[in-house]
Design an enzyme around this catalytic site. Structure first.
Site, PDB file in Angstrom:
ATOM      1  N   ASP A 137      16.581  -0.975  -7.427  1.00  0.00           N
ATOM      2  CA  ASP A 137      15.934  -1.396  -8.951  1.00  0.00           C
ATOM      3  C   ASP A 137      16.894  -1.757 -10.065  1.00  0.00           C
ATOM      4  OD1 ASP A 137      13.258  -1.415  -7.941  1.00  0.00           O
ATOM      5  OD2 ASP A 137      13.025   0.727  -8.111  1.00  0.00           O
TER       6      ASP A 137
ATOM      7  N   ASP B  18       8.331  -5.049  -4.111  1.00  0.00           N
ATOM      8  CA  ASP B  18       8.572  -5.107  -5.768  1.00  0.00           C
ATOM      9  C   ASP B  18       9.887  -5.763  -5.779  1.00  0.00           C
ATOM     10  OD1 ASP B  18       7.187  -2.887  -4.379  1.00  0.00           O
ATOM     11  OD2 ASP B  18       7.244  -1.726  -5.882  1.00  0.00           O
TER      12      ASP B  18
ATOM     13  N   GLY C 216       5.024  -3.382   9.021  1.00  0.00           N
ATOM     14  CA  GLY C 216       4.598  -2.992   7.748  1.00  0.00           C
ATOM     15  C   GLY C 216       3.930  -1.576   7.540  1.00  0.00           C
TER      16      GLY C 216
ATOM     17  N   SER D 203       1.218   6.115  -9.248  1.00  0.00           N
ATOM     18  CA  SER D 203       1.366   6.649  -7.701  1.00  0.00           C
ATOM     19  C   SER D 203       0.139   7.487  -7.724  1.00  0.00           C
ATOM     20  CB  SER D 203       2.687   7.435  -7.377  1.00  0.00           C
ATOM     21  OG  SER D 203       3.313   6.526  -7.114  1.00  0.00           O
TER      22      SER D 203
ATOM     23  N   SER E 238      -3.215   9.262  -1.557  1.00  0.00           N
ATOM     24  CA  SER E 238      -4.379   9.361  -0.767  1.00  0.00           C
ATOM     25  C   SER E 238      -4.089  10.112   0.757  1.00  0.00           C
ATOM     26  CB  SER E 238      -4.753   7.834  -0.519  1.00  0.00           C
ATOM     27  OG  SER E 238      -4.117   7.369   0.701  1.00  0.00           O
TER      28      SER E 238
HETATM   29  N1  GLY Z   1       8.230  -0.339  -8.323  1.00  0.00           N
HETATM   30  C1  GLY Z   1       7.588   0.454  -8.090  1.00  0.00           C
HETATM   31  C2  GLY Z   1       6.377   0.402  -8.863  1.00  0.00           C
HETATM   32  O1  GLY Z   1       5.592  -0.463  -8.806  1.00  0.00           O
HETATM   33  O2  GLY Z   1       5.685   1.639  -8.777  1.00  0.00           O
END
Ligand code: GLY
Length: 402
Positions: free
Chosen positions: A116, A176, A234, A363, A366
């Site tokens: 990131d 991402d 995936g 987040s 589930s």
């Molecule tokens: N890049 C991590 C998220 O979108 O939660």
């Protein structure tokens, strides 16, 4: 594409201005608490707590400061020169303090063992360099680009997202990451060294070939064979289940394809952008703000992810630049999404939140996914940042931090 959301209202110029004005004021109010510290990734009860510069998300807060700085500078044209200069001075000072923190972080290699680097260093340090010529920002961002390419696997041709390099459970990329790659194009431009751009290009091709399914929904993450580099399978992490489309992942795909086209000029990315965007739009509820996974829609008792709406709007507004008349429809969707966010999701009262946009989801655990449960139905740092970026894009001819 069948025309969608024909009747929905678009955000007006006056509303864009009001939203940016509120955002600048909120950011100025936050500076005393969040100059030496950063906002946590997500709010709790709609209020952010201060943290050290230790998460993947801290660059968004600094990015908001730079966007507010740009807005403040523009106040001169509105006959508010003195006020604008005073605000811009405070914002610049805070932004510069934060850039020092980012330089220190990359020098110490503190919490940078992941991909990131773009999310961290583009809206903070690249922005500072582009806007003010800040040399520390440039130094920090080039070091961050070096850190990012250290995670590249030539076998498989991708940048590993998370965890120790070559760990089998982490031998994967995630959608991402498309937003982390502009940092590499910028680094090639600044240094004259094409290695950054070459790696970005390889990763983009690998990512787009694998994370986008036949129906143009998207995988969140994609694993590769460690021996051969062949695509393996995936899997979701933050989506509801493996076969569903995590709303923010789809939005990263929209913005990621727009940026992929900007930097590579490969025409097939325009077609992919259109289809990934169509899938997103066709799975939105009536108010155009997605639930956290596109599997859910009106009537489902599930949280929204307002951040995905802002990210998608930014991607559409980027692609508009390359599409001539065909682009008009994407600008319309972006303006409609921003109207819905402004009317029903944006913070309007400083007493209720120290963020900008409510009802986002970081987040959501589930029974079928692997993520922690945190930041559900809250503000989050990127939701606030991309809301402001989309407004700024609508307000002026904005020069990207990405
Ligand atoms: N890049 C991590 C998220 O979108 O939660």
């Amino acid at each position: 594409m069948e025309r969608l959301f024909e009747e929905k209202e678009m955000i007006t110029e006056r509303e864009i201005e009001a939203a940016l004005e509120f955002s600048m004021k909120q950011i100025l109010r936050n500076l005393p608490e969040f100059t030496d510290k950063f906002q946590k990734a997500y709010s709790e009860g709609n209020f952010y707590q201060p943290i050290e510069n230790n998460d993947w998300t801290t660059g968004f807060w600094t990015g908001e400061i730079w966007l507010a700085y740009e807005y403040a500078l523009g106040l001169e044209q509105k006959g508010r020169k003195e006020e604008g200069e005073a605000a811009a001075g405070k914002l610049r000072e805070a932004g510069e303090i934060q850039v020092e923190s980012f330089l220190d972080r990359i020098n110490r290699k503190f919490e940078v063992d992941h991909h990131d680097m773009g999310f961290l260093y583009s809206p903070s340090c690249v922005a500072a360099y582009k806007l003010t010529g800040n040399e520390k920002g440039k130094e920090a961002a080039i070091k961050a680009a070096d850190q990012l390419i250290s995670r590249y696997h030539p076998v498989g041709e991708f940048i590993q997202a998370w965890g120790p390099m070559n760990a089998p459970e982490n031998y994967r990329l995630i959608i991402d990451c498309l937003l982390n790659l502009p940092l590499l194009y910028w680094a090639s431009e600044e240094t004259g060294d094409k290695k950054y751009r070459e790696i970005a290009e390889k990763h983009i091709h690998t990512a787009i070939r694998n994370v986008i399914r036949e129906d143009y929904s998207t995988w969140h993450t994609f694993f590769f064979n460690m021996e051969t580099g062949e695509p393996d399978h995936g899997a979701t992490c933050q989506g509801y289940r493996d076969g569903s489309a995590w709303a923010r992942g789809q939005a990263w795909g929209i913005y990621g394809c727009a940026l992929a086209y900007k930097y590579t000029e490969r025409k097939e990315y325009i077609t992919i952008f259109k289809n990934v965007t169509r899938y997103f739009l066709e799975h939105l509820p009536k108010d155009m703000i997605p639930f956290w996974d596109l599997e859910f829609t009106d009537g489902d008792d599930q949280p929204r992810d307002s951040s995905a709406a802002s990210i998608a709007a930014c991607g559409m507004l980027e692609m508009v630049k390359y599409l001539n008349e065909e682009g008009i429809v994407y600008e319309k969707y972006a303006r409609q999404i921003m109207k819905s966010l402004y009317d029903n999701y944006a913070v309007k009262d400083f007493e209720t939140s120290n963020g900008l946009v409510l009802h986002s989801t970081y987040s959501n655990h589930s029974p079928y996914n692997t993520c922690n449960h945190c930041g559900v139905d809250e503000c989050n740092a990127w939701g606030d940042y991309f809301y402001m970026e989309a407004l700024t894009r609508l307000d002026r001819n904005w020069k990207l931090y990405w």
